[in-house]
Design an enzyme around this catalytic site. Structure first.
Site, PDB file in Angstrom:
ATOM      1  CB  CYS A  45     -40.090 -27.317  22.014  1.00  0.00           C
ATOM      2  SG  CYS A  45     -39.653 -28.526  20.703  1.00  0.00           S
TER       3      CYS A  45
HETATM    4  P1  NAD Z   1     -38.815 -37.770  18.660  1.00  0.00           P
HETATM    5  O1  NAD Z   1     -38.552 -38.099  19.958  1.00  0.00           O
HETATM    6  O2  NAD Z   1     -40.758 -37.173  17.978  1.00  0.00           O
HETATM    7  O3  NAD Z   1     -38.329 -38.368  17.517  1.00  0.00           O
HETATM    8  C1  NAD Z   1     -36.472 -38.921  17.777  1.00  0.00           C
HETATM    9  C2  NAD Z   1     -36.650 -39.707  17.155  1.00  0.00           C
HETATM   10  O4  NAD Z   1     -35.171 -40.189  17.166  1.00  0.00           O
HETATM   11  C3  NAD Z   1     -37.491 -41.134  17.343  1.00  0.00           C
HETATM   12  O5  NAD Z   1     -37.671 -41.851  15.916  1.00  0.00           O
HETATM   13  C4  NAD Z   1     -36.642 -42.177  17.705  1.00  0.00           C
HETATM   14  O6  NAD Z   1     -36.034 -43.201  17.433  1.00  0.00           O
HETATM   15  C5  NAD Z   1     -35.263 -41.855  17.272  1.00  0.00           C
HETATM   16  N1  NAD Z   1     -33.535 -42.074  17.490  1.00  0.00           N
HETATM   17  C6  NAD Z   1     -33.232 -41.797  19.049  1.00  0.00           C
HETATM   18  N2  NAD Z   1     -31.663 -42.394  18.959  1.00  0.00           N
HETATM   19  C7  NAD Z   1     -31.270 -42.488  16.985  1.00  0.00           C
HETATM   20  C8  NAD Z   1     -30.721 -43.097  16.824  1.00  0.00           C
HETATM   21  N3  NAD Z   1     -29.176 -43.011  17.597  1.00  0.00           N
HETATM   22  N4  NAD Z   1     -30.186 -42.606  15.700  1.00  0.00           N
HETATM   23  C9  NAD Z   1     -31.490 -42.562  15.258  1.00  0.00           C
HETATM   24  N5  NAD Z   1     -32.541 -42.513  15.350  1.00  0.00           N
HETATM   25  C10 NAD Z   1     -32.856 -42.447  16.822  1.00  0.00           C
HETATM   26  O7  NAD Z   1     -38.410 -35.832  18.295  1.00  0.00           O
HETATM   27  P2  NAD Z   1     -38.688 -34.672  17.782  1.00  0.00           P
HETATM   28  O8  NAD Z   1     -39.784 -33.965  18.817  1.00  0.00           O
HETATM   29  O9  NAD Z   1     -38.575 -34.641  16.240  1.00  0.00           O
HETATM   30  O10 NAD Z   1     -37.479 -33.931  18.385  1.00  0.00           O
HETATM   31  C11 NAD Z   1     -36.209 -34.249  17.596  1.00  0.00           C
HETATM   32  C12 NAD Z   1     -35.226 -32.835  18.047  1.00  0.00           C
HETATM   33  O11 NAD Z   1     -35.451 -31.616  17.428  1.00  0.00           O
HETATM   34  C13 NAD Z   1     -35.371 -32.927  19.562  1.00  0.00           C
HETATM   35  O12 NAD Z   1     -33.811 -32.505  20.400  1.00  0.00           O
HETATM   36  C14 NAD Z   1     -36.122 -31.820  19.780  1.00  0.00           C
HETATM   37  O13 NAD Z   1     -35.506 -30.607  20.459  1.00  0.00           O
HETATM   38  C15 NAD Z   1     -35.601 -30.648  18.179  1.00  0.00           C
HETATM   39  N6  NAD Z   1     -36.638 -30.203  18.107  1.00  0.00           N
HETATM   40  C16 NAD Z   1     -38.113 -30.401  18.077  1.00  0.00           C
HETATM   41  C17 NAD Z   1     -39.008 -29.612  17.403  1.00  0.00           C
HETATM   42  C18 NAD Z   1     -40.871 -30.479  17.736  1.00  0.00           C
HETATM   43  O14 NAD Z   1     -41.524 -29.307  17.588  1.00  0.00           O
HETATM   44  N7  NAD Z   1     -40.956 -31.757  17.929  1.00  0.00           N
HETATM   45  C19 NAD Z   1     -39.462 -28.486  17.024  1.00  0.00           C
HETATM   46  C20 NAD Z   1     -38.026 -27.807  16.992  1.00  0.00           C
HETATM   47  C21 NAD Z   1     -36.668 -29.240  17.566  1.00  0.00           C
END
Ligand code: NAD
Length: 451
Positions: free
Chosen positions: A274
């Site tokens: 993040c």
């Molecule tokens: P991640 O990379 O762990 O997971 C994303 C998932 O989305 C993956 O499993 C991927 O295969 C899937 N994906 C990609 N394209 C897709 C589609 N078209 N349809 C369905 N699935 C699809 O990401 P994350 O860490 O969970 O973060 C997700 C969002 O939340 C980001 O925008 C991130 O900035 C935000 N966020 C993350 C955190 C954190 O701590 N990881 C905290 C707050 C906000």
């Protein structure tokens, strides 16, 4: 009242935690991902990522049929009334936000909505730059569904604030919920969903426009990252002052109510999925708007050089790192996660390898992920003691509880007992009696008149 069904698109740290927490409270949840392997494994009860208590919580809803995962958007949308978009929003090579996953997810949701008769709520939960929900997600869904936002379907932007390593805890007990609503009905629907989910333990809910909700997330993360870089800058100064110690300085600063103690832990810098990408995206966004953002620039600059402080300390003691065995304790970007995205460890290890050091590393759970990134350039130990055995220097990179239990005597098995505490987990007095000890933000103890 029966719990409504939701779908969650993107089953990473955020999506899977959301899906599992909702399902564990009796909501019917359908998870969607583009990764077939991930869908299969989650359906068999394996979360694929490490988050405390996630695996345990996943088992029951899967067994009861409350949580199922699919590749099929149409199925997920037709079986739910609310859809969360939780896909990844990584940084592009120029630092700008890469919104392709959000575009793809919106397109697939739109296509699935085409055949829907019932009103449906779409909620953007991924971190997206201001304007994305109204100017990208909304037109894509309207075009692909042939349906009008605010009439046939609703739209909200609802940023996620969970921290990896405590994702489940944070989902159950967030500080607040921010709802950016396209229209009042959409906001009401999402607020009601959360009221059902939280019951008596309702966190404060703030309602605003989508663009403000999008910006809250960036402003929030930038402030926290700035706090980290600020205290690291002060720690670097402490290190140059005889007798100074960042722990004492930070503790006193943190007791000022206007500042607060959190995110004032000096160390080798922040990493993870993040802060690094969100700060770059915010900087890029500011540049495109013609606004200077020197605080963001400095936060990034301090953080990029911070991991190398450990290398500098090792070099000061060992002079030449070539062929020296350096033990790295901790690989994950923070404790209680196996996530290595933008981890300090990778940057530091690559720098050590450039100096031709021999690196041996240990992490309680992130070793498999690290092996995929570092391959055979690094030796992976099976325990902390194995890792430090015979080493010329040991660097603490991640503050796992397991490492806090190590005693100074444990380091006597090193060839050259030099301990560099990159996360301030050890007591300097205790360690200095047994080993050569250096730490972030710890000045030399003797003060000469010239200093
Ligand atoms: P991640 O990379 O762990 O997971 C994303 C998932 O989305 C993956 O499993 C991927 O295969 C899937 N994906 C990609 N394209 C897709 C589609 N078209 N349809 C369905 N699935 C699809 O990401 P994350 O860490 O969970 O973060 C997700 C969002 O939340 C980001 O925008 C991130 O900035 C935000 N966020 C993350 C955190 C954190 O701590 N990881 C905290 C707050 C906000």
């Amino acid at each position: 009242m029966s719990s409504p069904s939701i779908s969650v698109c993107g089953l990473g740290y955020v999506g899977l935690s959301t899906a599992v927490c909702f399902a564990s409270r009796g909501f019917k949840v359908i998870g969607v991902d583009v990764d077939e392997q991930k869908v299969k494994l989650i359906n068999s009860g394996q979360p694929l990522i490490y988050e405390p208590s996630l695996r345990e919580l996943l088992a029951e809803p899967i067994e009861k049929g409350l949580l199922s995962c699919t590749l099929d958007y149409k199925h997920a949308i037709s079986e739910s009334r609310t859809t969360f978009i939780t896909v990844g929003t990584p940084a592009g090579s120029d630092g700008s936000i890469d919104l392709r996953n959000v575009e793809d997810s919106s397109r697939q949701i739109g296509r699935a909505l085409r055949d829907q008769r019932e009103w449906h709520l779409v909620v953007v939960r991924s971190t997206v730059t201001p304007g994305t929900t109204s100017q990208l997600v909304k037109p894509i869904i309207e075009t692909t569904s042939g349906k009008k936002c605010g009439v046939d379907w609703g739209l909200c932007m609802n940023p996620e604030f969970l921290r990896e390593g405590s994702a489940v805890k944070d989902t159950f007990k967030p500080d607040r919920i921010v709802i950016g609503e396209h229209d009042r009905t959409s906001g009401d629907r999402l607020e009601n969903l959360y009221r059902q989910f939280y019951g008596e333990q309702q966190p404060p809910i703030l309602r605003m426009s989508p663009v403000n909700a999008e910006f809250v997330k960036y402003a929030n993360n930038a402030f926290l990252a700035m706090k980290v870089s600020y205290i690291n800058m002060i720690a670097n100064l402490c290190q140059k002052i005889s007798g100074a110690d960042i722990l004492q300085v930070a503790k006193a600063i943190g007791l000022d109510k206007r500042i607060g103690p959190l995110f004032l832990e000096a160390g080798l810098g922040y990493g993870g999925s993040c802060f690094p990408k969100d700060l770059k995206a915010l900087l890029d966004f500011a540049k495109k708007k013609g606004i200077d953002a020197p605080l963001i620039e400095s936060t990034i600059r301090i953080n990029e050089s911070q991991p190398l402080k450990a290398l500098e300390m090792a070099e000061q003691i060992l002079v030449d790192l070539e062929d020296k065995r350096i033990a790295v304790l901790g690989l994950a970007f923070k404790p209680n996660t196996d996530d290595l995205r933008e981890a300090v460890s990778i940057r530091l290890i690559n720098a050590l390898l450039e100096k031709r050091a021999k690196v041996v590393a240990y992490d309680p759970i992130a070793t498999d992920n690290a092996r995929r990134i570092l391959g055979d350039k690094v030796l992976f130990a099976s325990s902390a003691l194995d890792c430090i055995d015979g080493a010329d220097s040991c660097i603490v990179v991640t503050e796992w509880d397991e490492f806090r239990k190590l005693r100074p005597e444990d380091f006597e098995r090193m060839r050259n007992p030099v301990v560099i505490d990159g996360r301030r987990i050890f007591d300097p007095q205790e360690f200095k009696r047994v080993v050569r000890f250096e730490a972030i933000g710890l000045g030399a103890t003797s003060m000469s008149p010239s200093e």
